[in-house]
Design a protein around this motif. Structure first.
Motif, PDB file in Angstrom:
ATOM      1  N   THR A   6       3.155  13.920  -0.479  1.00  0.00           N
ATOM      2  CA  THR A   6       1.775  13.691  -0.915  1.00  0.00           C
ATOM      3  C   THR A   6       0.907  14.928  -0.748  1.00  0.00           C
ATOM      4  O   THR A   6      -0.268  14.899  -1.092  1.00  0.00           O
ATOM      5  CB  THR A   6       1.151  12.547  -0.093  1.00  0.00           C
ATOM      6  OG1 THR A   6       1.092  12.935   1.288  1.00  0.00           O
ATOM      7  CG2 THR A   6       1.954  11.282  -0.226  1.00  0.00           C
ATOM      8  N   ARG A  90      -1.751  10.084  -2.521  1.00  0.00           N
ATOM      9  CA  ARG A  90      -2.026   9.119  -1.448  1.00  0.00           C
ATOM     10  C   ARG A  90      -2.400   7.766  -2.033  1.00  0.00           C
ATOM     11  O   ARG A  90      -2.219   6.735  -1.402  1.00  0.00           O
ATOM     12  CB  ARG A  90      -3.199   9.616  -0.583  1.00  0.00           C
ATOM     13  CG  ARG A  90      -2.926  10.892   0.193  1.00  0.00           C
ATOM     14  CD  ARG A  90      -4.068  11.232   1.133  1.00  0.00           C
ATOM     15  NE  ARG A  90      -5.328  11.429   0.429  1.00  0.00           N
ATOM     16  CZ  ARG A  90      -6.412  10.687   0.614  1.00  0.00           C
ATOM     17  NH1 ARG A  90      -6.394   9.672   1.463  1.00  0.00           N
ATOM     18  NH2 ARG A  90      -7.533  10.945  -0.059  1.00  0.00           N
ATOM     19  N   TYR A  91      -2.929   7.785  -3.249  1.00  0.00           N
ATOM     20  CA  TYR A  91      -3.293   6.565  -3.953  1.00  0.00           C
ATOM     21  C   TYR A  91      -2.658   6.590  -5.338  1.00  0.00           C
ATOM     22  O   TYR A  91      -2.545   7.650  -5.968  1.00  0.00           O
ATOM     23  CB  TYR A  91      -4.814   6.445  -4.091  1.00  0.00           C
ATOM     24  CG  TYR A  91      -5.529   6.427  -2.761  1.00  0.00           C
ATOM     25  CD1 TYR A  91      -5.274   5.436  -1.827  1.00  0.00           C
ATOM     26  CD2 TYR A  91      -6.456   7.417  -2.428  1.00  0.00           C
ATOM     27  CE1 TYR A  91      -5.904   5.422  -0.594  1.00  0.00           C
ATOM     28  CE2 TYR A  91      -7.109   7.406  -1.208  1.00  0.00           C
ATOM     29  CZ  TYR A  91      -6.822   6.408  -0.293  1.00  0.00           C
ATOM     30  OH  TYR A  91      -7.456   6.394   0.931  1.00  0.00           O
ATOM     31  N   GLY A 120      -5.665  -2.760   0.633  1.00  0.00           N
ATOM     32  CA  GLY A 120      -4.432  -2.240   0.061  1.00  0.00           C
ATOM     33  C   GLY A 120      -4.567  -1.828  -1.391  1.00  0.00           C
ATOM     34  O   GLY A 120      -3.820  -0.979  -1.875  1.00  0.00           O
ATOM     35  N   ARG A 190      -3.121   1.645  -2.570  1.00  0.00           N
ATOM     36  CA  ARG A 190      -2.862   2.553  -1.448  1.00  0.00           C
ATOM     37  C   ARG A 190      -1.355   2.795  -1.341  1.00  0.00           C
ATOM     38  O   ARG A 190      -0.557   1.843  -1.361  1.00  0.00           O
ATOM     39  CB  ARG A 190      -3.399   1.931  -0.159  1.00  0.00           C
ATOM     40  CG  ARG A 190      -3.331   2.846   1.053  1.00  0.00           C
ATOM     41  CD  ARG A 190      -3.815   2.116   2.307  1.00  0.00           C
ATOM     42  NE  ARG A 190      -5.194   1.694   2.179  1.00  0.00           N
ATOM     43  CZ  ARG A 190      -6.257   2.452   2.434  1.00  0.00           C
ATOM     44  NH1 ARG A 190      -6.070   3.699   2.846  1.00  0.00           N
ATOM     45  NH2 ARG A 190      -7.480   1.981   2.302  1.00  0.00           N
ATOM     46  N   ARG A 191      -0.974   4.039  -1.210  1.00  0.00           N
ATOM     47  CA  ARG A 191       0.450   4.381  -1.152  1.00  0.00           C
ATOM     48  C   ARG A 191       1.185   3.643  -0.038  1.00  0.00           C
ATOM     49  O   ARG A 191       2.289   3.122  -0.238  1.00  0.00           O
ATOM     50  CB  ARG A 191       0.583   5.894  -0.972  1.00  0.00           C
ATOM     51  CG  ARG A 191       2.019   6.389  -0.900  1.00  0.00           C
ATOM     52  CD  ARG A 191       2.063   7.826  -0.377  1.00  0.00           C
ATOM     53  NE  ARG A 191       3.409   8.343  -0.475  1.00  0.00           N
ATOM     54  CZ  ARG A 191       3.864   9.019  -1.516  1.00  0.00           C
ATOM     55  NH1 ARG A 191       3.078   9.254  -2.539  1.00  0.00           N
ATOM     56  NH2 ARG A 191       5.107   9.464  -1.538  1.00  0.00           N
ATOM     57  N   THR A 192       0.561   3.594   1.137  1.00  0.00           N
ATOM     58  CA  THR A 192       1.237   2.942   2.262  1.00  0.00           C
ATOM     59  C   THR A 192       1.402   1.445   2.011  1.00  0.00           C
ATOM     60  O   THR A 192       2.384   0.840   2.458  1.00  0.00           O
ATOM     61  CB  THR A 192       0.450   3.177   3.566  1.00  0.00           C
ATOM     62  OG1 THR A 192      -0.933   2.834   3.365  1.00  0.00           O
ATOM     63  CG2 THR A 192       0.551   4.627   4.005  1.00  0.00           C
ATOM     64  N   TRP A 194       1.838   0.130  -1.030  1.00  0.00           N
ATOM     65  CA  TRP A 194       2.928   0.067  -2.009  1.00  0.00           C
ATOM     66  C   TRP A 194       4.294   0.192  -1.328  1.00  0.00           C
ATOM     67  O   TRP A 194       5.235  -0.549  -1.642  1.00  0.00           O
ATOM     68  CB  TRP A 194       2.741   1.185  -3.028  1.00  0.00           C
ATOM     69  CG  TRP A 194       3.805   1.285  -4.076  1.00  0.00           C
ATOM     70  CD1 TRP A 194       4.907   2.085  -4.064  1.00  0.00           C
ATOM     71  CD2 TRP A 194       3.859   0.565  -5.321  1.00  0.00           C
ATOM     72  NE1 TRP A 194       5.645   1.922  -5.212  1.00  0.00           N
ATOM     73  CE2 TRP A 194       5.021   0.994  -5.996  1.00  0.00           C
ATOM     74  CE3 TRP A 194       3.038  -0.381  -5.920  1.00  0.00           C
ATOM     75  CZ2 TRP A 194       5.384   0.487  -7.250  1.00  0.00           C
ATOM     76  CZ3 TRP A 194       3.394  -0.876  -7.171  1.00  0.00           C
ATOM     77  CH2 TRP A 194       4.552  -0.440  -7.819  1.00  0.00           C
ATOM     78  N   GLU A 195       4.381   1.128  -0.381  1.00  0.00           N
ATOM     79  CA  GLU A 195       5.656   1.325   0.305  1.00  0.00           C
ATOM     80  C   GLU A 195       6.025   0.115   1.153  1.00  0.00           C
ATOM     81  O   GLU A 195       7.210  -0.201   1.293  1.00  0.00           O
ATOM     82  CB  GLU A 195       5.583   2.585   1.167  1.00  0.00           C
ATOM     83  CG  GLU A 195       5.501   3.870   0.341  1.00  0.00           C
ATOM     84  CD  GLU A 195       5.245   5.099   1.182  1.00  0.00           C
ATOM     85  OE1 GLU A 195       4.758   4.946   2.332  1.00  0.00           O
ATOM     86  OE2 GLU A 195       5.533   6.216   0.709  1.00  0.00           O
ATOM     87  N   ARG A 196       5.019  -0.572   1.699  1.00  0.00           N
ATOM     88  CA  ARG A 196       5.299  -1.752   2.520  1.00  0.00           C
ATOM     89  C   ARG A 196       5.602  -2.977   1.655  1.00  0.00           C
ATOM     90  O   ARG A 196       6.533  -3.738   1.951  1.00  0.00           O
ATOM     91  CB  ARG A 196       4.122  -2.058   3.440  1.00  0.00           C
ATOM     92  CG  ARG A 196       4.391  -3.212   4.400  1.00  0.00           C
ATOM     93  CD  ARG A 196       3.191  -3.505   5.283  1.00  0.00           C
ATOM     94  NE  ARG A 196       2.758  -2.335   6.047  1.00  0.00           N
ATOM     95  CZ  ARG A 196       1.677  -2.311   6.818  1.00  0.00           C
ATOM     96  NH1 ARG A 196       0.909  -3.395   6.919  1.00  0.00           N
ATOM     97  NH2 ARG A 196       1.354  -1.224   7.479  1.00  0.00           N
ATOM     98  N   CYS A 217       1.008  -8.415  -1.565  1.00  0.00           N
ATOM     99  CA  CYS A 217       0.158  -7.503  -0.791  1.00  0.00           C
ATOM    100  C   CYS A 217      -0.708  -8.281   0.200  1.00  0.00           C
ATOM    101  O   CYS A 217      -0.821  -7.907   1.371  1.00  0.00           O
ATOM    102  CB  CYS A 217      -0.708  -6.692  -1.753  1.00  0.00           C
ATOM    103  SG  CYS A 217      -1.733  -5.421  -0.978  1.00  0.00           S
ATOM    104  N   TRP A 222      -2.798  -7.055   3.743  1.00  0.00           N
ATOM    105  CA  TRP A 222      -3.789  -6.184   3.133  1.00  0.00           C
ATOM    106  C   TRP A 222      -4.832  -6.994   2.375  1.00  0.00           C
ATOM    107  O   TRP A 222      -4.579  -8.118   1.958  1.00  0.00           O
ATOM    108  CB  TRP A 222      -3.122  -5.222   2.145  1.00  0.00           C
ATOM    109  CG  TRP A 222      -2.114  -4.304   2.750  1.00  0.00           C
ATOM    110  CD1 TRP A 222      -0.772  -4.509   2.857  1.00  0.00           C
ATOM    111  CD2 TRP A 222      -2.363  -3.027   3.341  1.00  0.00           C
ATOM    112  NE1 TRP A 222      -0.161  -3.439   3.469  1.00  0.00           N
ATOM    113  CE2 TRP A 222      -1.120  -2.513   3.766  1.00  0.00           C
ATOM    114  CE3 TRP A 222      -3.522  -2.268   3.535  1.00  0.00           C
ATOM    115  CZ2 TRP A 222      -1.004  -1.276   4.388  1.00  0.00           C
ATOM    116  CZ3 TRP A 222      -3.394  -1.027   4.148  1.00  0.00           C
ATOM    117  CH2 TRP A 222      -2.155  -0.541   4.565  1.00  0.00           C
TER     118      TRP A 222
END
Length: 319
Positions: A6, A90-91, A120, A190-192, A194-196, A217, A222
């Protein structure tokens, strides 16, 4: 899912496009700073085998935009997953090609997410080209919503209370607010988160995939926020309107898939049979009007579309 670093990139904007070259051009121009992608951002276009020269237009006119030229129509979920797998921001901004930015909504949404780490995903206020507001906030659909929203019953009773509640018409559209989910024409993730949560479910070719993702989500803890200070013009449905029967099949199949997943297979089957019954009724109605010689060309078009829906059975995954 492998995602690049990122570093140096705040917002990755992914635009999945199919046969809307001129609108895609306007969308990309509204995202650029002159002829270049603004610092701290990247734009990824996933062209789904368009036949109107969209991919060549991007290559020739937007050299700073990253192009993924698919060899077939990937659909909304798979197309976005393909683009986001390469995103560095990051987004992540998921954006339809028939949208145009009003000011800098991406910067506003990114700043909002910076200030609200519990959120999120966030979405802007969508507007029609004439400036009127477009509905984009939603509550999670109930079983009754399945029968009363975007069905024949909705056509007969457009102001029914089930659709009214589903579209959050009891809240003002001009204030920031948490919602259950947002229309995926313009959604910053939010990237984090999406990863979760994971990628879009590719079992949805198009429609309901953003609802499914937002529900996952929310289940992951979130929040989803509607941020009307960010505004985007949405021409709405310019790709899917080119194939009316396929659009109806994909929408209703996705509806059946969603309700089967979250309310059980029995309810999914009940909804599928109800929807088929409504199309059979409409086919019979259009056939009677055609036999009476009323607007024969229009009646034939509708009869063909309704027959295609019935033949599909609204089962399986549309491609």
């Amino acid at each position: 899912m492998a995602i690049e670093s990122t570093q140096g990139c705040d917002v990755s904007c992914v635009v999945v496009s199919w046969n809307v070259r001129d609108l895609l051009r306007r969308c990309l121009r509204s995202l650029l700073d002159g002829t270049e992608v603004p610092p701290g951002r990247e734009i990824i276009v996933v062209d789904c085998a368009s036949s109107d020269g969209s991919a060549d237009m991007v290559r020739q006119e937007f050299g700073s935009v990253r192009l993924i030229a698919a060899t077939d129509n990937l659909g909304y979920a798979r197309g976005n997953n393909t683009g986001l797998a390469l995103a560095r921001g990051r987004y992540f901004m998921v954006l339809n090609p028939d949208t145009e930015m009003v000011g800098d909504p991406l910067g506003f949404l990114a700043a909002y997410l910076d200030e609200h780490p519990e959120v999120g995903a966030a979405g802007p206020q969508l507007c029609y080209p004439d400036g009127s507001l477009q509905s984009s906030r939603r509550r999670f659909p109930t079983l009754l919503t399945a029968f009363w929203e975007s069905t024949l019953l909705h056509q007969w009773f457009p102001d029914n209370r089930f659709a009214h509640r589903y579209h959050v018409l009891d809240r003002p559209p001009t204030v920031i607010q948490p919602v259950d989910w947002l229309v995926g024409a313009a959604l910053m993730i939010r990237r984090t988160a999406w990863e979760r949560v994971g990628p879009f479910d590719e079992g949805y070719f198009m429609y309901f995939e953003e609802l499914d993702w937002c529900r996952r989500c929310r289940d992951a803890g979130w929040q989803i926020h509607y941020v009307p200070q960010a505004q985007i013009i949405h021409h709405e449905g310019k790709s899917s309107e080119q194939v009316a029967a396929a659009r109806a099949i994909r929408f209703q199949r996705s509806k059946v898939r969603y309700f089967s997943r979250y309310h059980g297979a029995v309810w999914g089957e009940i909804i599928r049979l109800f929807l088929l019954a409504t199309y059979a009724f409409q086919l019979a109605e259009e056939t009677m009007k055609w036999l009476m010689g009323h607007k024969s060309n229009l009646r034939r078009e509708r009869m063909s579309a309704y027959w295609q829906v019935l033949r599909s059975g609204l089962s399986g995954t549309p491609r």
